[in-house]
Enzyme design. Sequence first.
Site, mmCIF file in Angstrom:
data_model
loop_
_atom_site.group_PDB
_atom_site.id
_atom_site.type_symbol
_atom_site.label_atom_id
_atom_site.label_comp_id
_atom_site.label_asym_id
_atom_site.label_seq_id
_atom_site.Cartn_x
_atom_site.Cartn_y
_atom_site.Cartn_z
ATOM 1 N N LYS A 199 0.786 -1.766 -0.350
ATOM 2 C CA LYS A 199 -0.395 0.218 -0.054
ATOM 3 C C LYS A 199 0.748 0.869 -0.588
ATOM 4 O O LYS A 199 1.680 0.988 0.622
ATOM 5 C CB LYS A 199 -0.957 0.135 0.987
ATOM 6 N N SER A 217 -9.300 2.526 3.462
ATOM 7 C CA SER A 217 -8.545 3.339 3.072
ATOM 8 C C SER A 217 -8.018 2.263 2.050
ATOM 9 O O SER A 217 -7.186 2.909 0.693
ATOM 10 C CB SER A 217 -7.495 3.937 3.408
ATOM 11 N N SER A 231 -9.430 0.143 7.508
ATOM 12 C CA SER A 231 -9.023 0.218 6.581
ATOM 13 C C SER A 231 -8.569 -0.777 5.426
ATOM 14 O O SER A 231 -8.490 -1.336 4.534
ATOM 15 C CB SER A 231 -7.836 1.659 6.274
#
Lengths: 477, 487
Positions: free
Chosen positions: B75, B150, B174
């Site tokens: 990520k 997210s 997330s």
Amino acid sequence: MIWETVIGLEVHAQLSTQSKLFSNAPTQYGAPPNTQTNYVDAGLPGVLPVLNQRAVQMAIQFGLAIQATIYNNSYFERKNYFYPDLPKGYQISQFQRPIVSQGHLDILLSDGTSRTIDIDRAHLEEDAGKSLHEAHANYTGIDLNRAGTPLLEIVTTPCLRSAEEAICYLKTLHQLLRFLGICDGNMQEGSFRCDVNLSLRPQGDSKLGTRTELKNINSFRFIEKAILFEQLRHQDLLESGQVIVQETRLYNPDKNQTEHMRSKENENDYRYFPDPDLLPIQINPSELAFLKDTLPPLPADMTKRLKESDALADDHIDFLLTSPSVISFYNTIKDKSGAPGKLIVNWLKGAYAAALNERGLTFDETLIPADTLAVMLGKLADNSLSNTSAKKIFNQLLTSTVSVNDLIAAEQSSQLTDTSELEAIIRTMINNNPQQAAEYRAGKDKLLGFFVGLVMKQTKGTAEPSLVSALLIQHLM
Amino acid sequence: MNDQSITALSQALTAKTISAVELTHDYLKRIRQHSELNAFISVDEDLALHSAKAADQRIQQGLGGALTGIPMAHKDIFCTQVLRTTCGSKMLEHFQSPYDATLVQDLEKQSVVLLGKTNMDEFAMGSTNESSYFGPVKNPWDLTRVPGGSSGGSAAAVSASLCAFATASDTGGSIRQPAAFCGISGLKPTYGLVSRYGMVAFASSLDTAGLLARSAEDLALILQYVARHDEKDSTSISSSTPDYLKSIHAPIDRLKVGLPRRFFHDDVEPDIQQAVLDAVHQFEQMGATIVELDLPLLSQWVPCYYVLACAEASSNLSRYDGIRFGHRSAHHDSLRELITQSRNEGFGLEVKRRILTGTHVLSAGYYDDYYMQAQKVRRLIRDECRQVLTQVDVILGPTTPTCAFSLGQKPTNPTQTYLADIFTVGANLAGLPALSIPAGINASGLPIGIQLIGAHFDEARLLQLAHHYQQQTPWHAMRPDLKGDEL
């Protein structure tokens, strides 16, 4: 109207750890800009602080030295504000629960009276970087070498009442920190920074007046002058019915006045909250006990001992306690030589200090090893060495590493071999002064001194007086 | 090949059925083919192939481990020395980190193949991946819908088989919510188990680094390499970790599964409620006992979370001032403007909203009523969860109240979106490990996820339960029907 000055002092002392409070970057002063700044100091995305345990120990040592409360589980908080030299946009400090609280420090004023100064708190926090405005014409340079250096912020209650008390407290604190070995106290380099909070009130009033803050003054002399000026400025304003504006002021040494720096009204709301990246500081009882047991001797205790057991005068004690290296030097010599303290101090304060000075050295460096001086002063003390010989040997020690005993032996044998030279000088003096020689032989014993003086003058004082006397007596017979 | 478990892939690589270079080529091709998903912010094909080659050499020399040569993605919240680290923000659009996050280093040591950095909500603030400066990510199951956030990019990438697994972060859900929306397995470990060093901070006491993969077995395998004490992170725990992969195979024995009745309220989609009940039935068949329980403080979870998360974020994001790195505005006439304009230009709306909220709750006059109060409530929530977890081994429930919603939905009240985090924020507030696994498909063909919350450091139990569940159910093996894929 009789005014009472009320002063509170905040000192930021840089702790002399090897690395920073929350990173392992080095803390040496004077490195090229941004060469002692690592990712943590620079506040890069993703970095995290790790507490330097040595700084914690130093804070505890200070707390113990001022008989303060050492809080277990004190914690760090973030003081949030924006400034280019504050990389994270917050300073990691302590707010609600400082590690050290409620201590005191006794100070001795010039009139011989003593006062106890209350230290409200001492807490750990990281230093900011530096903004260099003069480095370039068109922009300000930011040097983050200093960012993250450990500071111990020491705050008194507003219990000081004069410039004299303030300076006395600062000097006593300065000395204590150096003797604890936790701060080098170099004000020029910013290791010891004082902020003064000052207000006036009518004598007898209990309510505090509006205060102003004086910052960025880097010598005791200037702090004293600044306080004296500010005191008067407050008085003038109050007596003319004007109001004191709460503000931060700087001291201008060229004009000997304080000047506005910034208003306190626009003070930031720092939005303090506990730093979630750090755990509370846990102090285990055995470590606390160890730090207590291993506290170095403190100036107050040393003063007492020097007065009582070594019978030294105040100015001698002051000299010895100018720095830990002086007293340590003295102690070593005293232990090894057994000579009386006064004798040692005289030599250290006199000949030795002068020799250091000439060479641009301090007691932090070794010019003549303490052991060596101890031998010399020991022999001087037990009269096996004369003062004149000692002076000779001392001078030789400055440049030679030959042992004292060897030097003494050489001196004595050179005295023997030099006897012929000396005798030649004596014969010359006697021949040049036939009348005095005759008078002496006739019984005027006092004239021996006259001849001794002549010979000493001729040998520029290097001859051994007792030897000269003995030889003269021989030759005058 | 792309649908194999990591273990199977690793076996194939060791047996030389396929090389890491070939495998990497396959994944890179898929990434290109499915660029419409916008799952990646940056991809470096040459770098990936170079790493793959090195991995093949290690395998050749008999030095390969379980993750050697496995293509994966980070990520874009994890600092990497290669590729940029943008956090989905204009503020860090060109940021090149000079160091690697600990998590990145640990995986690099295993010679994984880094394909690229995945898309995410800006600074991890969001649950739809629509706040990214680099455009929204599409849900592989339905391109008109969000993948969740997210960690939307990581979830979409794993779901669409663009990588074998991906790292992610979870501050309020997330990892778990995108896992649920995308039909994959996501683990938020116990706070302190995995290092936060190098993971760009959003809310320090809530942020947790974690993993997204195809199965609990895969998660267990990867977790072994990243669960460890890190001296660079003061909140990192130093205790020994179990052999996760071994422990998932142990038989389920008298497990107590807690089912909070408050998890079944009207706002939860009926299909999701049914999927949870089906899972309950499944667990009972596996030998577990179901215990109904109450979580009286559930309604406090979201407000408590948002006060604290925004407060910490407002401070963590202060370092983005345009001075040392990141976006610097060209329009300023003073120092103050340099800072305010850089931040104004560099940050998106949601980030600004949360910074302002956080600043407000920490301000003089509001601190006690908001921040202080939230801290007290947090302790109560934590205590309540811990208490419950002495009565049961895991807490079961839906991961989200709805399945993936449509892109471009703009509710009139921004805080409405926050309520979608109702089930996930509790684990962050209490620091507990939590796992989301696929448990069904709803009437519109969208994945449903169920959540398992465990006691502190009980990841092994969660993974074990999930693994056994996955042995008996088909959900985790389902794949989205992507246009352009071979049938």
